[in-house]
Motif scaffolding. Structure first.
Motif, mmCIF file in Angstrom:
data_model
loop_
_atom_site.group_PDB
_atom_site.id
_atom_site.type_symbol
_atom_site.label_atom_id
_atom_site.label_comp_id
_atom_site.label_asym_id
_atom_site.label_seq_id
_atom_site.Cartn_x
_atom_site.Cartn_y
_atom_site.Cartn_z
ATOM 1 N N GLU B 6 0.823 -1.197 0.000
ATOM 2 C CA GLU B 6 0.000 0.000 0.000
ATOM 3 C C GLU B 6 0.855 1.244 0.000
ATOM 4 O O GLU B 6 1.948 1.288 0.587
ATOM 5 N N ASP B 7 0.296 2.277 -0.599
ATOM 6 C CA ASP B 7 1.018 3.520 -0.774
ATOM 7 C C ASP B 7 0.022 4.671 -0.697
ATOM 8 O O ASP B 7 -1.029 4.596 -1.342
ATOM 9 N N THR B 20 -6.577 9.712 -1.134
ATOM 10 C CA THR B 20 -6.412 8.598 -2.075
ATOM 11 C C THR B 20 -5.336 7.646 -1.572
ATOM 12 O O THR B 20 -4.230 8.075 -1.218
ATOM 13 N N ASN B 22 -3.452 3.777 -2.437
ATOM 14 C CA ASN B 22 -3.226 2.832 -3.519
ATOM 15 C C ASN B 22 -2.758 1.489 -2.990
ATOM 16 O O ASN B 22 -2.127 1.405 -1.938
ATOM 17 N N CYS B 23 -3.075 0.461 -3.759
ATOM 18 C CA CYS B 23 -2.727 -0.904 -3.368
ATOM 19 C C CYS B 23 -2.263 -1.645 -4.609
ATOM 20 O O CYS B 23 -2.932 -1.584 -5.653
ATOM 21 N N SER B 24 -1.137 -2.321 -4.511
ATOM 22 C CA SER B 24 -0.690 -3.171 -5.615
ATOM 23 C C SER B 24 -0.606 -4.606 -5.127
ATOM 24 O O SER B 24 -0.377 -4.854 -3.938
ATOM 25 N N SER B 71 -3.427 -3.298 -9.650
ATOM 26 C CA SER B 71 -3.471 -2.216 -8.667
ATOM 27 C C SER B 71 -4.903 -1.764 -8.432
ATOM 28 O O SER B 71 -5.789 -1.946 -9.276
ATOM 29 N N SER B 72 -5.103 -1.160 -7.270
ATOM 30 C CA SER B 72 -6.407 -0.625 -6.888
ATOM 31 C C SER B 72 -6.188 0.679 -6.147
ATOM 32 O O SER B 72 -5.121 0.903 -5.549
ATOM 33 N N SER B 73 -7.194 1.538 -6.184
ATOM 34 C CA SER B 73 -7.124 2.749 -5.374
ATOM 35 C C SER B 73 -8.433 2.948 -4.631
ATOM 36 O O SER B 73 -9.503 2.561 -5.109
ATOM 37 N N CYS B 89 -5.956 -2.929 2.176
ATOM 38 C CA CYS B 89 -6.509 -3.686 1.059
ATOM 39 C C CYS B 89 -6.237 -5.165 1.313
ATOM 40 O O CYS B 89 -5.276 -5.526 1.994
#
Lengths: 113, 114
Positions: B6-7, B20, B22-24, B71-73, B89
């Protein structure tokens, strides 16, 4: 509402003690899970159970065992507690073939001295 | 093994701003879920997006999924101080059968200042 309860919010034990963490869910869910949560490591799966008396190892099962004698109850056992098992332990349940959502208990913060 | 990365790890914003996260992830998935955790508490499910979906909304939450980029946000609009929490996530891998086994990311800690 789904309710998942854990036997203790806080627990302090000594090295070498046998520790039982209990989890009970009231929604007749087939699947139950035990995680531990540590800073910087997120949640890691210890064991899960997909039915009564059925269990599978997760990613970090070493030093732990589990018991599921009844559908609503899933117990995590630390056979001989060690200081590196100091952590937050989270239990979750899920209905097989349902919405895939996991429902979590409030957690047990275990300290091993 | 940690599937989700996660970022950012931490995010601090003012009330009313958007947040926001983010998840990869690494493997093929059946679905991706977002959970919220208030300090010292259990996780609460927020939203689930399936692998054949690209975007999903729930109230002030908007989730996108790009399976080509793995990836997801998660977007929280018009944030409130009560949104202060950690957000995780979690992915259900394609080969996990019906076990419901999830792999969680390390989480993003969000602070919303009043």
């Amino acid at each position: 509402d789904v309710k998942v309860t854990q036997s203790s919010r806080y627990l302090v034990k000594r090295t070498g003690e046998k520790v039982f963490l209990e989890c009970v869910q009231d929604m007749d869910h087939e699947n139950m899970f035990w995680y531990r949560q540590d800073p910087g490591l997120g949640l890691r799966l210890i064991y899960f159970s997909y039915d009564v008396k059925m269990k599978e190892k997760g990613d970090i099962p070493e030093g732990y065992s589990v018991s599921r004698e009844k559908k609503e109850r899933f117990s995590l056992i630390l056979e001989s507690a060690s200081t590196n098992q100091t952590s937050m332990y989270l239990c979750a349940s899920r209905q097989a073939g349902g919405t895939d959502t996991q429902y979590f208990g409030p957690g047990t913060r275990l300290t091993v001295l | 093994s940690q599937q989700g990365e996660e970022d950012p790890q931490a995010l601090s914003i003012q009330e009313g701003e958007n947040a926001t996260m983010n998840c990869s992830y690494k493997t093929s998935i059946n679905n991706l879920q977002w959970y919220r955790q208030n300090s010292g508490r259990g996780l609460v499910h927020l939203i689930l997006i399936r692998s054949n979906e690209r975007e999903k909304h729930s109230g002030r939450l908007r989730v996108t999924l790009d399976t080509s980029k793995k990836s997801s946000s998660l977007l929280i609009t018009a944030s409130r101080a009560a949104d202060t929490a950690s957000y995780f996530c979690a992915t259900e891998s394609h080969g996990s059968g019906n076990t419901g086994k999830l792999i969680f990311g390390q989480g993003t800690t969000l602070q919303v200042k009043p």
